[in-house]
Motif scaffolding. Structure first.
Motif, mmCIF file in Angstrom:
data_model
loop_
_atom_site.group_PDB
_atom_site.id
_atom_site.type_symbol
_atom_site.label_atom_id
_atom_site.label_comp_id
_atom_site.label_asym_id
_atom_site.label_seq_id
_atom_site.Cartn_x
_atom_site.Cartn_y
_atom_site.Cartn_z
ATOM 1 N N LYS A 86 0.834 -1.193 0.000
ATOM 2 C CA LYS A 86 0.000 0.000 0.000
ATOM 3 C C LYS A 86 0.873 1.249 0.000
ATOM 4 O O LYS A 86 1.928 1.280 0.650
ATOM 5 C CB LYS A 86 -0.880 0.024 1.256
ATOM 6 C CG LYS A 86 -1.980 -1.002 1.251
ATOM 7 C CD LYS A 86 -3.122 -0.567 0.366
ATOM 8 C CE LYS A 86 -4.319 -1.508 0.568
ATOM 9 N NZ LYS A 86 -5.394 -1.167 -0.366
ATOM 10 N N ALA A 106 -5.865 15.774 -4.944
ATOM 11 C CA ALA A 106 -6.178 14.359 -5.164
ATOM 12 C C ALA A 106 -5.063 13.465 -4.645
ATOM 13 O O ALA A 106 -3.891 13.691 -4.931
ATOM 14 C CB ALA A 106 -6.385 14.095 -6.655
ATOM 15 N N MET A 107 -5.444 12.475 -3.877
ATOM 16 C CA MET A 107 -4.497 11.448 -3.434
ATOM 17 C C MET A 107 -5.271 10.153 -3.280
ATOM 18 O O MET A 107 -6.485 10.158 -3.093
ATOM 19 C CB MET A 107 -3.842 11.828 -2.108
ATOM 20 C CG MET A 107 -4.817 12.002 -0.974
ATOM 21 S SD MET A 107 -3.970 12.471 0.534
ATOM 22 C CE MET A 107 -5.362 13.111 1.474
ATOM 23 N N GLU A 108 -4.538 9.022 -3.386
ATOM 24 C CA GLU A 108 -5.207 7.729 -3.300
ATOM 25 C C GLU A 108 -4.319 6.746 -2.556
ATOM 26 O O GLU A 108 -3.120 6.664 -2.807
ATOM 27 C CB GLU A 108 -5.508 7.199 -4.707
ATOM 28 C CG GLU A 108 -6.338 5.931 -4.684
ATOM 29 C CD GLU A 108 -6.683 5.430 -6.090
ATOM 30 O OE1 GLU A 108 -7.513 4.528 -6.181
ATOM 31 O OE2 GLU A 108 -6.088 5.929 -7.062
ATOM 32 N N TRP A 109 -4.912 6.027 -1.623
ATOM 33 C CA TRP A 109 -4.236 4.954 -0.894
ATOM 34 C C TRP A 109 -4.402 3.722 -1.755
ATOM 35 O O TRP A 109 -5.510 3.207 -1.910
ATOM 36 C CB TRP A 109 -4.922 4.807 0.465
ATOM 37 C CG TRP A 109 -4.333 3.887 1.448
ATOM 38 C CD1 TRP A 109 -4.911 2.759 1.949
ATOM 39 C CD2 TRP A 109 -3.067 4.008 2.099
ATOM 40 N NE1 TRP A 109 -4.070 2.178 2.864
ATOM 41 C CE2 TRP A 109 -2.936 2.908 2.968
ATOM 42 C CE3 TRP A 109 -2.019 4.934 2.001
ATOM 43 C CZ2 TRP A 109 -1.796 2.722 3.756
ATOM 44 C CZ3 TRP A 109 -0.894 4.741 2.783
ATOM 45 C CH2 TRP A 109 -0.795 3.663 3.644
ATOM 46 N N THR A 110 -3.320 3.257 -2.390
ATOM 47 C CA THR A 110 -3.473 2.261 -3.441
ATOM 48 C C THR A 110 -2.355 1.224 -3.418
ATOM 49 O O THR A 110 -1.368 1.380 -2.710
ATOM 50 C CB THR A 110 -3.529 2.977 -4.812
ATOM 51 O OG1 THR A 110 -3.868 2.043 -5.825
ATOM 52 C CG2 THR A 110 -2.209 3.626 -5.154
ATOM 53 N N GLU A 111 -2.514 0.172 -4.198
ATOM 54 C CA GLU A 111 -1.503 -0.884 -4.318
ATOM 55 C C GLU A 111 -0.437 -0.455 -5.326
ATOM 56 O O GLU A 111 -0.768 0.012 -6.425
ATOM 57 C CB GLU A 111 -2.150 -2.191 -4.810
ATOM 58 C CG GLU A 111 -3.086 -2.831 -3.809
ATOM 59 C CD GLU A 111 -2.330 -3.603 -2.737
ATOM 60 O OE1 GLU A 111 -1.205 -4.073 -2.989
ATOM 61 O OE2 GLU A 111 -2.884 -3.719 -1.623
ATOM 62 N N ASN A 151 2.110 13.681 -10.959
ATOM 63 C CA ASN A 151 1.020 12.742 -10.695
ATOM 64 C C ASN A 151 1.575 11.317 -10.671
ATOM 65 O O ASN A 151 2.387 10.950 -11.512
ATOM 66 C CB ASN A 151 -0.055 12.833 -11.776
ATOM 67 C CG ASN A 151 -0.799 14.150 -11.737
ATOM 68 O OD1 ASN A 151 -0.486 15.031 -10.939
ATOM 69 N ND2 ASN A 151 -1.774 14.288 -12.613
ATOM 70 N N LEU A 191 0.463 5.881 -0.379
ATOM 71 C CA LEU A 191 -0.345 7.077 -0.606
ATOM 72 C C LEU A 191 0.219 7.772 -1.842
ATOM 73 O O LEU A 191 1.368 8.213 -1.842
ATOM 74 C CB LEU A 191 -0.296 8.007 0.606
ATOM 75 C CG LEU A 191 -1.240 9.202 0.547
ATOM 76 C CD1 LEU A 191 -2.701 8.742 0.562
ATOM 77 C CD2 LEU A 191 -0.984 10.148 1.703
ATOM 78 N N VAL A 192 -0.569 7.833 -2.905
ATOM 79 C CA VAL A 192 -0.090 8.303 -4.204
ATOM 80 C C VAL A 192 -0.759 9.623 -4.568
ATOM 81 O O VAL A 192 -1.991 9.751 -4.495
ATOM 82 C CB VAL A 192 -0.361 7.230 -5.283
ATOM 83 C CG1 VAL A 192 0.044 7.727 -6.665
ATOM 84 C CG2 VAL A 192 0.386 5.938 -4.940
ATOM 85 N N TYR A 193 0.070 10.581 -4.974
ATOM 86 C CA TYR A 193 -0.400 11.906 -5.397
ATOM 87 C C TYR A 193 -1.056 11.806 -6.768
ATOM 88 O O TYR A 193 -0.506 11.171 -7.680
ATOM 89 C CB TYR A 193 0.793 12.859 -5.458
ATOM 90 C CG TYR A 193 0.487 14.260 -5.901
ATOM 91 C CD1 TYR A 193 -0.286 15.101 -5.125
ATOM 92 C CD2 TYR A 193 1.002 14.753 -7.097
ATOM 93 C CE1 TYR A 193 -0.553 16.401 -5.535
ATOM 94 C CE2 TYR A 193 0.739 16.050 -7.512
ATOM 95 C CZ TYR A 193 -0.042 16.867 -6.730
ATOM 96 O OH TYR A 193 -0.311 18.153 -7.134
ATOM 97 N N GLY A 194 -2.212 12.456 -6.904
ATOM 98 C CA GLY A 194 -2.932 12.405 -8.177
ATOM 99 C C GLY A 194 -3.227 13.782 -8.744
ATOM 100 O O GLY A 194 -4.185 13.946 -9.487
#
Ligand SMILES: [Zn+2]
Ligand SMILES: [Zn+2]
Length: 120
Positions: free
Chosen positions: A3, A12-17, A55, A5-8
């Motif tokens: 996991k 915008a940010m997303e906790w993702t694989e 991004n 935390l990715v900047y979008g």
């Protein structure tokens, strides 16, 4: 996978694989993060105030953890070492690092984690 935390983009940010990290440089170390935090700089990134952060960049530049793997040129830590990951990296050898000015490092240091490369 792990996991992150990715900047979008601004707001915008997303906790993702994301894929597990790999050694890219003989001076790299891979650290299993035990604790990580957010700081005011991350809030500026999320507002879009730091345009160098693209991004898809994994955020984070302050953490503590345990070393899992080190590159061939790493001598200061080894597998199993508990480490504090500083937001500012330094080679420890250039003229700036020798005076404690790691932010001006001439050998790839400075603020890179979660800024110019993926973070913690
Ligand atoms: Zn910070
Ligand atoms: Zn340096």
């Amino acid at each position: 996978m792990m996991k992150a935390l990715v900047y979008g983009g601004p707001g915008a940010m997303e906790w993702t694989e994301v894929p597990l990290p790999e050694l890219h440089d003989p001076r790299d170390a891979i650290v299993r993060v035990d604790a990580v935090t957010i700081c005011g700089t991350d809030l500026h990134i999320l507002k879009g105030d730091v345009p160098e952060v693209v991004n898809g960049r994994i955020l984070g530049h302050e953490a503590v953890g345990t070393v899992l793997e080190v590159g061939a040129a790493v001598t200061g830590v080894a597998e199993g070492s508990r480490v504090l990951i500083s937001c500012i990296s330094g080679c420890g050898r250039c003229r700036f690092c020798r005076t404690g000015a790691y932010g001006q490092c001439l050998e790839g240091g400075g603020w890179v984690l979660g800024h110019l490369i993926d973070g913690t």
